[in-house]
Design an enzyme around this catalytic site. Sequence first.
Site, PDB file in Angstrom:
ATOM      1  CB  THR A  44      -0.950   0.118   1.386  1.00 44.25           C
ATOM      2  OG1 THR A  44      -1.600  -1.220   1.182  1.00 44.25           O
ATOM      3  CG2 THR A  44      -1.670   1.088   1.215  1.00 44.25           C
ATOM      4  CE1 TYR A 107     -16.482   0.400  -3.587  1.00 43.56           C
ATOM      5  CE2 TYR A 107     -16.944  -1.389  -5.410  1.00 43.56           C
ATOM      6  CZ  TYR A 107     -17.274  -0.173  -4.807  1.00 43.56           C
ATOM      7  OH  TYR A 107     -18.346   0.457  -5.242  1.00 43.56           O
ATOM      8  CE1 TYR A 133      -1.886  -4.631   5.914  1.00 42.58           C
ATOM      9  CE2 TYR A 133      -1.457  -4.210   3.467  1.00 42.58           C
ATOM     10  CZ  TYR A 133      -1.537  -3.732   4.709  1.00 42.58           C
ATOM     11  OH  TYR A 133      -1.466  -2.354   4.847  1.00 42.58           O
ATOM     12  NE  ARG A 138      -5.043   2.635   2.763  1.00 39.94           N
ATOM     13  CZ  ARG A 138      -4.236   3.480   2.288  1.00 39.94           C
ATOM     14  NH1 ARG A 138      -3.253   4.169   3.439  1.00 39.94           N
ATOM     15  NH2 ARG A 138      -4.368   4.319   1.329  1.00 39.94           N
ATOM     16  CE  LYS A 161       1.406  -4.072   6.843  1.00 40.08           C
ATOM     17  NZ  LYS A 161       1.625  -3.411   5.758  1.00 40.08           N
ATOM     18  CB  ILE A 203       5.115  -5.072   7.627  1.00 43.37           C
ATOM     19  CG1 ILE A 203       5.570  -6.522   7.464  1.00 43.37           C
ATOM     20  CG2 ILE A 203       4.940  -4.410   6.136  1.00 43.37           C
ATOM     21  CD1 ILE A 203       4.637  -7.388   6.654  1.00 43.37           C
TER      22      ILE A 203
END
Length: 292
Positions: A44, A107, A133, A138, A161, A203
């Site tokens: 990202t 989304y 992840y 987000r 993550k 990370i």
Amino acid sequence: MITGSLVALITPMMDDGSVDKSQLNELVEFHIAQGTHGIVAVGTTGESATLNYEEHADVIRQVVQLVKGRVPVIAGTGANSTHEAIDLTKRAKQAGADACLLVTPYYNKPTQEGMFLHFKAIAEAVDIPQILYNVPGRTACDMSNETVLRLSTIKNIVGLKDATGDVIRGQSLITAVSDQFAVYSGDDGTAVDLMIAGAQGNISVTANIAPKKVAQAAEYAMSNQPEKAKAIDAEITALHESLFVEANPIPVKWAAHKMGLCGEGIRLPLTPLSKEYRSQLEDAMSRSGIAI
């Protein structure tokens, strides 16, 4: 197992938004010299959402070539299309990446079963170590610990993550998974606490700007020296906070530019850091011992 401070590397760009390959080379050398333990390419923070398909694969390939095996390279290859994620993961393997980082499908908001089948399909299609992840802030998609536990039994799914910032939740998962499955923090503000609780690394966005301190904090946290880890982390707490005054990677790219690590280039719909936040970030950098 990949461990330690794993920088979520920015993708340097020219003023017109094209990838600055020369500056990318310098960034890689900077992080290796500063003691970063591994590099995440095109996550990202690397603007994966706005790099086109060929650019995405090319940046991964370039980072692998520049690193030359000195530290592990983890390639960001997630997508909300299972087919696309498989293809990107295949290309990362061909480029020589050590592992891939796969974000939850954003989304389209799949069910827990949909996420399980998505990641299972990628793991079965590409024989490379894969790190899940989860960043619900987000993606609008939160993968439960139960789903992670199911996926952790697949041989080449090797870690997660966790960017929820929920240390108790992360600690619960660390307790439940096998020793061969790594949990990494994806939230700089709580990373030291999660590593003290047993996470295998961080990370990190902050590592773009303060790589040496983030690496030292990780080393102390994972070697049962919590007070030393917390003391170093306290020096960069303001930086953790200020690097998210606007959507990542807007602040971190501006900070890196102020340090001379890259130009001001960033791709729409992201824009350079708003003027109202610049003094705040400059102050945080100064308090963290960063010369600008």
